[in-house]
Design a protein around this motif. Structure first.
Motif, PDB file in Angstrom:
ATOM      1  N   GLN A  90       0.941  -1.136   0.006  1.00  0.00           N
ATOM      2  CA  GLN A  90       0.043   0.110  -0.101  1.00  0.00           C
ATOM      3  C   GLN A  90       0.827   1.227  -0.049  1.00  0.00           C
ATOM      4  OE1 GLN A  90      -3.477  -0.245  -0.241  1.00  0.00           O
ATOM      5  NE2 GLN A  90      -3.278  -2.316  -0.185  1.00  0.00           N
ATOM      6  N   CYS A  91       1.192   1.840  -1.198  1.00  0.00           N
ATOM      7  CA  CYS A  91       2.066   2.909  -1.413  1.00  0.00           C
ATOM      8  C   CYS A  91       1.452   3.936  -0.580  1.00  0.00           C
ATOM      9  CB  CYS A  91       2.335   3.187  -2.697  1.00  0.00           C
ATOM     10  SG  CYS A  91       3.622   4.476  -3.084  1.00  0.00           S
ATOM     11  N   ASN A  92       2.129   4.629   0.367  1.00  0.00           N
ATOM     12  CA  ASN A  92       1.568   6.034   1.085  1.00  0.00           C
ATOM     13  C   ASN A  92       2.182   7.397   0.440  1.00  0.00           C
ATOM     14  OD1 ASN A  92      -0.034   4.737   3.036  1.00  0.00           O
ATOM     15  ND2 ASN A  92       1.983   3.876   3.635  1.00  0.00           N
ATOM     16  N   GLU A  93       2.968   7.098  -0.781  1.00  0.00           N
ATOM     17  CA  GLU A  93       3.464   8.182  -1.490  1.00  0.00           C
ATOM     18  C   GLU A  93       4.385   9.278  -0.483  1.00  0.00           C
ATOM     19  OE1 GLU A  93       3.867   8.601  -4.421  1.00  0.00           O
ATOM     20  OE2 GLU A  93       2.183   7.488  -5.405  1.00  0.00           O
ATOM     21  N   ILE A  94       5.437   8.416   0.347  1.00  0.00           N
ATOM     22  CA  ILE A  94       6.173   9.132   1.303  1.00  0.00           C
ATOM     23  C   ILE A  94       7.298   9.948   0.541  1.00  0.00           C
ATOM     24  CG2 ILE A  94       5.492   7.563   3.186  1.00  0.00           C
ATOM     25  CD1 ILE A  94       8.583   6.431   2.752  1.00  0.00           C
ATOM     26  N   ARG A  95       7.417   9.558  -0.677  1.00  0.00           N
ATOM     27  CA  ARG A  95       8.297  10.232  -1.622  1.00  0.00           C
ATOM     28  C   ARG A  95       7.914  11.841  -1.633  1.00  0.00           C
ATOM     29  NH1 ARG A  95       7.083   8.794  -7.706  1.00  0.00           N
ATOM     30  NH2 ARG A  95       4.759   8.749  -7.441  1.00  0.00           N
ATOM     31  N   CYS A  96       6.673  12.085  -1.335  1.00  0.00           N
ATOM     32  CA  CYS A  96       6.157  13.559  -1.628  1.00  0.00           C
ATOM     33  C   CYS A  96       6.122  14.312   0.035  1.00  0.00           C
ATOM     34  CB  CYS A  96       4.601  13.481  -1.858  1.00  0.00           C
ATOM     35  SG  CYS A  96       4.529  12.596  -3.544  1.00  0.00           S
ATOM     36  N   GLN A  97       6.774  13.664   0.781  1.00  0.00           N
ATOM     37  CA  GLN A  97       6.753  14.086   2.039  1.00  0.00           C
ATOM     38  C   GLN A  97       8.162  14.872   2.393  1.00  0.00           C
ATOM     39  OE1 GLN A  97       3.563  11.108   3.806  1.00  0.00           O
ATOM     40  NE2 GLN A  97       5.453  11.183   4.875  1.00  0.00           N
ATOM     41  N   GLY A  98       8.165  15.487   3.416  1.00  0.00           N
ATOM     42  CA  GLY A  98       9.319  15.884   4.157  1.00  0.00           C
ATOM     43  C   GLY A  98      10.306  16.834   3.260  1.00  0.00           C
TER      44      GLY A  98
END
Length: 165
Positions: A90-98
């Motif tokens: 389940q990809c949470n798109e953490i690459r778009c955070q921080g």
């Protein structure tokens, strides 16, 4: 990844039902073959019945039997019937955070992240392997002594008298 134990239990029960050759086996007897909880196994057998994999037979001599040939029931069918059909990753798109929050729209526009793509490919391969393995395939690997012991544990005659006609 860890599948619920109910998937393993259900698959073993289906192998026993295949060995039973169309005869009805109670959930208690199926559970007894492997010393499992009859209540927990029955819960999963009911889900398999709802999916059309087994038929539930009511009455004093009731129980379960395969509702279709074991060669048509795959391990993927079992996993799906027991509610494990959701994607594993389940990809949470953490690459778009921080540090990347200011680039969110560009990142999302670039498509799925490489980790999600890799996980999806692995899951597709896993599902294909499950889909290519039937209950009949699993039962075919049993020796005669194991088949006999399974039937004896369910209370079924391992060598029923054949009608002479």
């Amino acid at each position: 990844m860890q599948l619920p134990k109910g998937v393993e239990w259900a698959a073993h029960a289906l192998v026993v039902l295949d060995v039973a050759g169309g005869r009805v086996v109670s959930s208690a007897d199926l559970a007894g073959v492997f010393d499992l909880s009859p209540t927990y196994l029955n819960k999963h057998l009911q889900k398999l019945a709802a999916a059309g994999i087994v038929a539930s037979v009511a009455g004093a001599s009731g129980g379960f039997r395969l509702s279709q040939p074991a060669a048509r029931v795959s391990l993927d069918d079992v996993v799906s019937a027991l509610g494990s059909a959701a994607p594993l990753c389940q990809c949470n798109e953490i690459r778009c955070q921080g540090a990347f929050i200011d680039q969110k729209s560009q990142i999302l526009a670039s498509g799925l992240c490489s980790i999600n793509r890799a996980m999806s490919r692995a899951e597709d391969a896993w599902r294909a392997s499950l889909a290519g393995t039937s209950i009949a395939d699993l039962a075919a690997g049993l020796d005669n002594a194991t088949r006999t012991r399974m039937l004896q544990a369910t209370g079924l005659d391992p060598d029923p008298v054949k009608d002479p006609l």
